[in-house]
Motif scaffolding. Structure first.
Motif, PDB file in Angstrom:
ATOM      1  N   TRP A   1       0.901  76.286  61.410  1.00  0.00           N
ATOM      2  CA  TRP A   1       0.775  76.911  62.754  1.00  0.00           C
ATOM      3  C   TRP A   1      -0.693  77.068  63.224  1.00  0.00           C
ATOM      4  O   TRP A   1      -0.738  76.841  64.103  1.00  0.00           O
ATOM      5  CB  TRP A   1       1.484  78.286  62.610  1.00  0.00           C
ATOM      6  CG  TRP A   1       3.064  78.179  62.705  1.00  0.00           C
ATOM      7  CD1 TRP A   1       3.829  78.658  61.967  1.00  0.00           C
ATOM      8  CD2 TRP A   1       3.771  77.878  64.118  1.00  0.00           C
ATOM      9  NE1 TRP A   1       5.109  78.548  62.246  1.00  0.00           N
ATOM     10  CE2 TRP A   1       5.285  77.949  63.752  1.00  0.00           C
ATOM     11  CE3 TRP A   1       3.424  77.086  65.250  1.00  0.00           C
ATOM     12  CZ2 TRP A   1       6.015  77.645  64.692  1.00  0.00           C
ATOM     13  CZ3 TRP A   1       4.197  76.822  66.164  1.00  0.00           C
ATOM     14  CH2 TRP A   1       5.661  77.034  65.931  1.00  0.00           C
ATOM     15  N   GLU A   2      -1.350  77.509  62.186  1.00  0.00           N
ATOM     16  CA  GLU A   2      -2.887  77.729  62.216  1.00  0.00           C
ATOM     17  C   GLU A   2      -3.435  76.011  63.053  1.00  0.00           C
ATOM     18  O   GLU A   2      -4.318  76.012  63.840  1.00  0.00           O
ATOM     19  CB  GLU A   2      -3.647  77.785  61.071  1.00  0.00           C
ATOM     20  CG  GLU A   2      -5.102  77.993  61.298  1.00  0.00           C
ATOM     21  CD  GLU A   2      -5.756  78.699  59.944  1.00  0.00           C
ATOM     22  OE1 GLU A   2      -7.003  78.342  60.001  1.00  0.00           O
ATOM     23  OE2 GLU A   2      -5.245  79.465  59.196  1.00  0.00           O
TER      24      GLU A   2
ATOM     25  N   TRP B   1      -2.465  75.550  66.620  1.00  0.00           N
ATOM     26  CA  TRP B   1      -3.183  76.488  67.390  1.00  0.00           C
ATOM     27  C   TRP B   1      -4.777  76.150  67.225  1.00  0.00           C
ATOM     28  O   TRP B   1      -5.549  76.990  68.016  1.00  0.00           O
ATOM     29  CB  TRP B   1      -2.936  77.975  67.036  1.00  0.00           C
ATOM     30  CG  TRP B   1      -1.614  78.211  66.965  1.00  0.00           C
ATOM     31  CD1 TRP B   1      -0.435  77.590  68.075  1.00  0.00           C
ATOM     32  CD2 TRP B   1      -0.750  79.364  66.254  1.00  0.00           C
ATOM     33  NE1 TRP B   1       0.709  78.579  67.768  1.00  0.00           N
ATOM     34  CE2 TRP B   1       0.660  79.407  66.727  1.00  0.00           C
ATOM     35  CE3 TRP B   1      -1.337  80.429  65.375  1.00  0.00           C
ATOM     36  CZ2 TRP B   1       1.779  80.286  66.154  1.00  0.00           C
ATOM     37  CZ3 TRP B   1      -0.319  80.925  64.832  1.00  0.00           C
ATOM     38  CH2 TRP B   1       0.952  81.338  65.135  1.00  0.00           C
TER      39      TRP B   1
ATOM     40  N   LEU C   1      -6.717  76.476  70.553  1.00  0.00           N
ATOM     41  CA  LEU C   1      -6.585  77.426  71.416  1.00  0.00           C
ATOM     42  C   LEU C   1      -7.874  78.409  71.264  1.00  0.00           C
ATOM     43  O   LEU C   1      -8.567  78.428  70.183  1.00  0.00           O
ATOM     44  CB  LEU C   1      -5.376  78.345  71.168  1.00  0.00           C
ATOM     45  CG  LEU C   1      -4.113  77.927  71.380  1.00  0.00           C
ATOM     46  CD1 LEU C   1      -3.027  78.482  70.830  1.00  0.00           C
ATOM     47  CD2 LEU C   1      -3.859  77.529  72.803  1.00  0.00           C
TER      48      LEU C   1
ATOM     49  N   PRO D   1      -6.520  83.357  67.870  1.00  0.00           N
ATOM     50  CA  PRO D   1      -5.809  83.281  69.177  1.00  0.00           C
ATOM     51  C   PRO D   1      -5.669  85.045  69.271  1.00  0.00           C
ATOM     52  O   PRO D   1      -5.037  85.685  68.649  1.00  0.00           O
ATOM     53  CB  PRO D   1      -4.542  82.513  69.157  1.00  0.00           C
ATOM     54  CG  PRO D   1      -4.744  81.332  68.391  1.00  0.00           C
ATOM     55  CD  PRO D   1      -5.347  82.042  67.107  1.00  0.00           C
TER      56      PRO D   1
ATOM     57  N   ARG E   1       1.140  79.122  76.136  1.00  0.00           N
ATOM     58  CA  ARG E   1       1.109  78.725  74.585  1.00  0.00           C
ATOM     59  C   ARG E   1       0.514  79.946  73.826  1.00  0.00           C
ATOM     60  O   ARG E   1       0.909  80.229  72.649  1.00  0.00           O
ATOM     61  CB  ARG E   1       0.041  77.632  74.264  1.00  0.00           C
ATOM     62  CG  ARG E   1       0.502  76.258  74.859  1.00  0.00           C
ATOM     63  CD  ARG E   1      -0.735  75.270  74.286  1.00  0.00           C
ATOM     64  NE  ARG E   1      -0.817  75.183  73.000  1.00  0.00           N
ATOM     65  CZ  ARG E   1      -1.941  74.526  72.462  1.00  0.00           C
ATOM     66  NH1 ARG E   1      -2.735  74.154  73.127  1.00  0.00           N
ATOM     67  NH2 ARG E   1      -2.005  74.386  71.239  1.00  0.00           N
ATOM     68  N   LEU E   2      -0.395  80.955  74.317  1.00  0.00           N
ATOM     69  CA  LEU E   2      -0.752  82.107  74.027  1.00  0.00           C
ATOM     70  C   LEU E   2       0.552  83.174  73.674  1.00  0.00           C
ATOM     71  O   LEU E   2       0.524  83.914  72.651  1.00  0.00           O
ATOM     72  CB  LEU E   2      -1.970  82.620  74.697  1.00  0.00           C
ATOM     73  CG  LEU E   2      -3.417  82.041  74.575  1.00  0.00           C
ATOM     74  CD1 LEU E   2      -4.246  82.626  75.570  1.00  0.00           C
ATOM     75  CD2 LEU E   2      -3.967  82.164  73.311  1.00  0.00           C
TER      76      LEU E   2
ATOM     77  N   VAL F   1       2.173  82.148  70.568  1.00  0.00           N
ATOM     78  CA  VAL F   1       1.638  82.775  69.353  1.00  0.00           C
ATOM     79  C   VAL F   1       2.136  84.120  69.241  1.00  0.00           C
ATOM     80  O   VAL F   1       2.300  84.486  67.978  1.00  0.00           O
ATOM     81  CB  VAL F   1       0.018  82.419  69.474  1.00  0.00           C
ATOM     82  CG1 VAL F   1      -0.548  83.215  68.338  1.00  0.00           C
ATOM     83  CG2 VAL F   1      -0.483  81.061  69.795  1.00  0.00           C
TER      84      VAL F   1
END
Length: 341
Positions: A210-211, A214, A217, A251, A297-298, A301
């Motif tokens: 996941w990191e 992202w 971002l 993020p 996308r944020l 997260v």
């Protein structure tokens, strides 16, 4: 820390310290730290009331689970590059001390400015002040201004801290505090048994993946533990922020996901409206809008991290038949259903 002030005849809050009385108050939430109320006798005959938080990193499950060997909460106070945090939040800290494997934080006694610990919504002006301060913090350290100290938590650590990956890992479960050691595994067992199978990979995907997803971002400084109980509200409208043991970088909506999950009974409006309000506040603090694609996308997260931190608790609430638990569970499941690994 207090003995050091007394023995060296130093000043505290502008006065010399004549004597100190300490009254233990027990633990801090789900952490393994200890807190004490402190009465400091001053040379002018008056006294000051303070709070001392003491953490032994080897005994603290958050520190151990997130590989904190330095004491993030104290490190935050040592960095010149992070001093502007206190332009956004009122600083509660008076002094700190750090030694091998332990830290002590001396704070103003904010009892009168804390909100009651109750499962009821906070006041709208308080929620607005908290969300506004959070947005200002994120805007202040936005993207290229984001800090990159090695001791800060990273997105992968937020994703894994109490995620389903701990099921069957007895060594990790043993690290958890006594209040979490049984409830977290039990909650995840209930959650995974009830969830649609299509959602499970979102919760079990390694946090490092996941990191990586992202990585493009915008990053910022994160408080890391934005439950209402970690903030105090003064009469002049300022917000004090403490319990920075999970301060990190990533993020901005990692903070927002935790806010939505941990404060479910304290919100003044729906979670969807909180997301919209925070976006407006962040855009105002940044001085420009955010493209819808970026914001989408944020938001994802927020949903992923919030669920991985707290969906186990939502499952327990559902099993116990708590008021509103079904609606709470369904909201998270419905939003998780829109996420693609």
């Amino acid at each position: 820390l207090l003995r050091w002030f007394r023995d060296n005849n130093l000043t505290l809050l502008g006065h010399q310290v004549d004597g100190v009385r300490i009254e233990p108050l027990g633990g801090v939430g789900y952490s393994s730290a200890s807190i004490s109320r402190v009465e400091v006798a001053r040379d002018d005959g008056a006294s000051s009331r303070l709070v001392l938080k003491h953490t032994r990193l080897s005994d603290d499950w958050i520190a151990r689970r997130t590989q904190d060997s330095t004491g993030r909460e104290a490190m935050l106070l040592t960095q010149e590059a992070l001093r502007s945090v206190w332009k956004v939040f009122a600083c509660p800290y008076v002094a700190f001390a750090a030694g091998p494997g332990e830290i002590g934080l001396l704070m103003r006694d904010l009892t009168a400015e804390l909100l009651p610990d109750a499962r009821v919504p906070i006041a709208e002006n308080q929620e607005g002040a908290l969300l506004g301060a959070l947005a200002q913090l994120h805007a202040l350290f936005w993207d290229r201004s984001a800090p990159d100290f090695s001791w800060l938590m990273r997105p992968a650590q937020y994703c894994e801290m109490v995620a389903p990956s701990l099921l069957g890992d007895h060594a990790v479960v043993a690290i958890l505090s006594s209040t979490l050691r049984d409830s977290v595994p039990r909650g995840w067992e209930l959650a995974l048994a009830r969830l649609p199978q299509a959602i499970v990979p979102t919760l079990t995907r390694p946090g490092v993946e996941w990191e990586h997803a992202w990585a493009d971002l915008p990053r910022t400084l994160l408080h890391g533990d934005v439950k209402v109980a970690n903030f105090a509200f003064s009469s002049d409208g300022r917000v004090s922020a403490f319990d920075w043991a999970m301060v990190g970088t990533g993020p901005c909506t990692i903070d927002l996901g935790w806010y939505l999950g941990v404060n479910a009974t304290r919100l003044t409006v729906s979670k969807e409206e909180i997301l919209r309000r925070y976006r407006r506040l962040l855009e105002s603090a940044l001085g420009h809008g955010l493209p819808d694609q970026l914001w989408s996308r944020l938001e994802a997260v927020a949903i992923v991290t919030g669920a991985r931190m707290l969906l186990w608790s939502k499952a327990l609430g559902l099993a116990l038949g708590r008021d509103g638990a079904a609606d709470e569970w369904n909201w998270w499941v419905n939003r998780l259903g829109t996420i693609r690994c």
